[in-house]
Design an enzyme around this catalytic site. Structure first.
Site, short mmCIF file in Angstrom:
data_model
loop_
_atom_site.label_atom_id
_atom_site.label_comp_id
_atom_site.label_asym_id
_atom_site.label_seq_id
_atom_site.Cartn_x
_atom_site.Cartn_y
_atom_site.Cartn_z
CG HIS A 160 11.75 -34.52 -21.77
ND1 HIS A 160 12.13 -35.84 -21.88
CD2 HIS A 160 12.73 -33.80 -22.38
CE1 HIS A 160 13.30 -35.92 -22.50
NE2 HIS A 160 13.68 -34.69 -22.82
CD GLU A 199 3.60 -8.33 -15.01
OE1 GLU A 199 3.45 -8.15 -13.78
OE2 GLU A 199 4.70 -8.17 -15.57
CG ASN A 241 3.07 -0.62 2.98
OD1 ASN A 241 2.48 -1.58 2.49
ND2 ASN A 241 4.31 -0.30 2.63
N GLY A 242 1.74 -2.94 5.19
CA GLY A 242 2.38 -4.13 5.74
C GLY A 242 1.36 -5.12 6.23
CB CYS A 299 -0.90 0.01 1.22
SG CYS A 299 -1.87 -1.50 1.41
NE ARG A 324 4.07 1.93 -1.79
CZ ARG A 324 5.28 1.44 -1.49
NH1 ARG A 324 6.31 1.78 -2.26
NH2 ARG A 324 5.46 0.67 -0.45
CD1 TRP A 350 -2.53 -5.05 -4.66
CD2 TRP A 350 -1.77 -6.14 -2.86
NE1 TRP A 350 -2.34 -6.37 -5.02
CE2 TRP A 350 -1.88 -7.06 -3.93
CE3 TRP A 350 -1.31 -6.61 -1.63
CZ2 TRP A 350 -1.54 -8.40 -3.80
CZ3 TRP A 350 -0.98 -7.95 -1.49
CH2 TRP A 350 -1.09 -8.82 -2.57
CE LYS A 365 7.30 -0.86 -10.91
NZ LYS A 365 7.55 -1.54 -12.18
CE LYS A 367 7.41 -6.88 -17.64
NZ LYS A 367 7.54 -7.85 -16.56
CD GLU A 372 10.46 -9.84 -17.48
OE1 GLU A 372 9.93 -8.70 -17.41
OE2 GLU A 372 10.49 -10.63 -16.51
#
Length: 604
Positions: free
Chosen positions: A499, A483, A100-101, A2, A27, A74, A599, A480, A476
Site C-alpha cells: 500500500h 537512535e 532543568n526545564g 539536564c 541526562r 541538554w 535519557k 534502537k 522498537e
C-alpha cells in the site's frame, strides 16, 4: 532533561559535584559547569562538551570551597557553548543558578530586566532566573526566590546559591524532578537518585510547588506559599552497581543484565503481591483502558494493548503517544483506567497526561522503574519493573521488564475477570518463569550478530517488518537502530508494504523481519517475497529456523528460543537490541550518548 546537583559540607565541593555529574551525564552532555561559593565570592567554571572537559579545566584551575552547584546540559534554548552552559551568575554576582526545564515566559521577563539595565550573557531561558531572583531580593533570600518563582511559567527544577547564605543551597521544584538528602554534616540536592546513592542512604523527594533550604545536616521544606511542610525521608534500596566494570559501555552492560532484571521483576511482582494492591472492585468494572507512553515505553504499551485486546475482550483499549494523547478529547470516567509507562517516571509528556487524567477524576496506573519518581508518587497504583539503573540513552532491559510486568498484570486481570481459566493462568506463569533462561540463550547470539554487523553497518536504509505483536517489536528495533547508529530505519506492518512502502524497496536495502507467530508464517512469507523479489537483503528473527518457507527466502536467520507466543516479544526484541549495538559499534558511534538525545526527557 539536564542534570543538576548541589553540595554543602566539609569536603571540597567541586570534587563532589564532578563525581555527581558523571552519574548524571546521561541526562545531557552538551556542556557542564560548576559554581563554588568561597569567602563571599561565587566563582564559576563551565565548558562545552563532555564533563571530562570541565574536569580537566578544574585540574588546571581549581575552585576551592565547600558549597557548590553543578549542571550537565541538554540544549533547548541556545546552542551548546561555554556561554550557554550553566550555572548562571546574577548581574551583581550575588546569586548562581542551575536549571532543568523550560521557562516559557522568559522573553517577557528578559525584556523587563533589560529595561532595568541587566545585561544578558547567554541565549538561554535559564539565565533570567538568576537575574530575576537578584532583582526580587530585598534582604530575605528565601522570600526573593519564592517571589521570583511566582513570576515563572513553565517546568523547572532549580538549584540556587547566594553569597548571603554561605552554607545553604536552595532547591525549587515545579514539574521537574528534584531530590534532597542530608548526612550529619552535609547537604545535597540532585535531579535523580543516581548521583546520590554513593553518598546517601535516604532522601527527601520534593513534591510539586515545593522549595527546600538545605544546609549541613538539615533540610527544611516549604510550599511556594512559604508554609513549612513535613516530609518523610525515603530509604534507598540497594541497586546494581552503577559502573561499567568490564563492559565497553552501559548499553552493553544493560543488555547483559536482561536475564537478572527479568528474574528480579518476576520475584518483586509476586512477593510484593503487586496486583493485590489494586482495588479489585474497580478492576472488575473497568470498561476502557488508555495506555500512554513515549518512545520505547510507547512500544511496550502497544504490546500491552495487544495482550489486553486478546485476553480482556470486553474492554475498549486505546494506546497513544503521550505528546498527542494530552491534546485529544479522550474519554475519562469512573470506569476508565489510564496506564502510563516510563523508565524514569519523569517523562514530561507522559507526566502531563497523568496529571490531566487525575484532574478529570480518572484513575492512573504507572509501570515504572524508579520508585521515588513523580509518576509513581502521583499515580493511584504503581507496578515497579525493577530493571535496576539504566544509564544508556537507548533503553534495553527496561523495555523487556516493562513488557514482562505488563503481561503479568494482564494475566492477573484476565483471571480476576474470568476471561482465562486457572489452568491457563498457571501455564502462563510457568512460561514467565522460563523467560530469564531464554533471554540468556538469545544473548548468546552476540558473536553471530557482531559478525553480521561487520558486514552490514554501511547500509544506508533499513526496514523492520512484523505482524501483530511482532510489529510492536519491529517498531522498537527500528527505534534502537536509528537512535544510536543514525542509519535511516523504519518499521512497517508487513501487510502494508503493497500500500505504498514497497516503492522504497530496492537492491541492497536491508530488511529485518520478525516471525514468531506460527499461524502468520504463510502471510509473512508473501510479504517477504515482495521485498526479496525487488532485491532486498532479508534477515529473519524467528524461533522457527527449520521452517522450509523461511529457509527458502531468508538470506540470514537469527534463531531465538521457542517461547509462548504472547510472551515472545520479551525475547525476540533482544536480537534487535544486539543488532543496533553492534552496528553502531562497527560505525564507531558513541553508543551511550547518541547525538541530540538524552535519557530522561523532562521537557515537552
Amino acid at each position: 532533561m539536564c542534570g543538576i546537583i548541589g553540595y554543602t559540607g566539609d569536603k571540597k565541593a567541586s570534587d563532589i559535584i564532578i563525581q555527581g555529574l558523571k552519574y548524571l551525564e546521561y541526562r545531557g552532555y552538551d556542556s557542564s559547569g560548576v559554581a563554588v561559593l568561597n569567602d563571599g565570592v561565587i566563582k564559576v567554571a563551565k565548558k562545552e562538551g563532555r564533563i571530562v572537559n570541565l574536569e580537566r579545566h578544574l585540574e588546571e584551575y581549581p575552585l576551592e570551597g565547600h558549597l557548590a552547584i553543578g549542571h550537565t546540559r541538554w540544549a533547548t534554548h541556545g546552542r551548546p557553548s561555554d556561554d550557554n552552559a550553566h550555572p548562571f551568575i546574577s548581574f551583581h554576582t550575588r546569586f548562581a543558578v542551575v536549571h532543568n526545564g523550560i521557562i516559557e515566559n522568559y522573553l517577557e521577563i528578559k525584556e523587563e530586566l533589560m529595561a532595568e539595565g541587566v545585561v544578558f550573557r547567554s541565549q538561554t531561558d535559564s539565565e533570567v532566573v538568576a537575574h530575576l531572583v537578584e532583582f526580587m531580593d530585598k534582604g530575605d533570600t528565601k522570600r526573593a526566590i519564592l517571589d521570583a518563582v511566582a513570576k515563572l511559567k513553565g517546568a523547572f527544577a532549580l538549584g540556587i546559591i547566594c553569597v548571603d547564605s554561605p552554607d545553604v543551597i536552595y532547591a525549587v521544584k515545579k514539574d521537574n524532578p528534584l531530590i534532597v538528602g542530608v548526612t550529619d554534616n552535609e547537604g545535597f540536592i540532585c535531579s535523580d537518585i543516581n548521583s546520590l546513592q554513593k553518598f546517601l542512604s535516604e532522601v527527601i523527594v520534593l513534591d510539586n510547588d515545593q522549595m527546600a533550604v538545605v544546609g549541613r545536616g538539615k533540610a527544611e521544606v516549604f510550599s511556594f506559599d512559604g508554609i513549612p511542610v513535613k516530609k518523610e525521608r525515603i530509604k534507598l534500596t540497594a541497586e546494581e552497581e552503577n559502573a561499567l566494570s568490564d563492559y565497553e559501555c552501559f548499553m552493553d552492560k544493560e543488555m547483559s543484565e536482561i536475564p537478572s532484571a527479568l528474574r528480579r521483576a518476576i520475584k518483586f511482582y509476586r512477593e510484593e503481591k503487586c496486583f493485590s494492591k489494586i482495588d479489585k472492585d474497580y478492576l472488575k468494572k473497568i470498561r476502557r483502558i488508555n495506555i500512554v507512553g513515549c518512545g520505547t515505553a510507547l512500544h511496550a504499551g502497544l504490546y500491552g494493548e495487544k495482550l489486553l485486546n486478546k485476553f480482556i475482550p470486553d474492554v475498549d483499549v486505546h494506546s497513544e503517544m503521550a505528546s498527542e494523547f494530552r491534546y485529544d478529547d479522550v474519554k475519562v470516567d469512573e470506569n476508565t483506567l489510564t496506564i502510563t509507562i516510563s523508565q524514569s517516571g519523569e517523562t514530561a509528556d507522559t507526566l502531563t497526561c497523568q496529571r490531566m487524567v487525575n484532574a478529570r477524576g480518572g484513575k492512573t496506573l504507572t509501570i515504572c522503574n524508579v520508585p521515588t519518581s513523580s509518576m509513581v508518587h502521583y499515580a493511584d497504583y504503581a507496578l515497579m519493573i525493577c530493571a535496576g539503573p539504566e544509564v544508556a540513552v537507548a533503553s534495553t532491559k527496561a523495555f523487556n521488564c516493562q513488557e514482562l510486568v505488563f503481561a503479568m498484570f494482564v494475566f492477573d486481570l484476565a483471571l480476576l475477570r474470568g476471561t482465562i481459566t486457572p489452568e491457563t493462568y498457571a501455564h502462563f506463569c510457568a512460561e514467565i518463569d522460563a523467560l530469564p533462561e531464554k533471554a540468556e540463550k538469545a544473548l548468546a547470539l552476540r558473536e553471530k550478530i557482531s559478525a553480521y554487523a561487520a558486514r552490514n553497518f554501511r547500509r544506508k536504509s533499513v526496514f523492520y517488518l512484523g505482524r501483530g505483536m511482532d510489529y510492536c517489536v519491529a517498531m522498537e528495533g527500528s527505534l534502537k537502530l536509528k537512535e544510536i547508529s543514525y542509519i535511516h530505519c523504519e518499521a512497517y506492518a508487513a501487510g502494508e508494504l503493497k500500500h505504498g512502502t514497497l516503492a522504497l524497496i530496492e537492491k541492497d536495502i536491508m530488511v529485518v523481519a520478525l516471525v514468531t507467530q506460527k499461524n502468520l508464517i504463510d502471510k509473512m512469507y508473501s510479504s517477504l517475497a515482495e521485498v526479496k523479489t525487488r532485491g532486498a537483503s532479508l534477515t529473519v528473527i524467528t524461533p522457527f529456523a527449520d521452517n522450509p518457507s523461511l529457509l527458502d527466502i531468508a538470506d540470514y536467520i537469527m534463531e531465538i528460543p521457542v517461547t509462548e507466543e504472547v510472551l515472545s516479544p520479551i525475547i525476540s526484541v533482544i536480537p534487535t537490541q544486539l543488532m543496533s549495538y553492534y552496528i553502531a559499534r562497527a560505525k564507531g558511534c558513541d553508543i551511550d550518548k547518541p547525538r541530540n538525545l538524552a535519557k530522561s526527557v523532562t521537557v515537552e
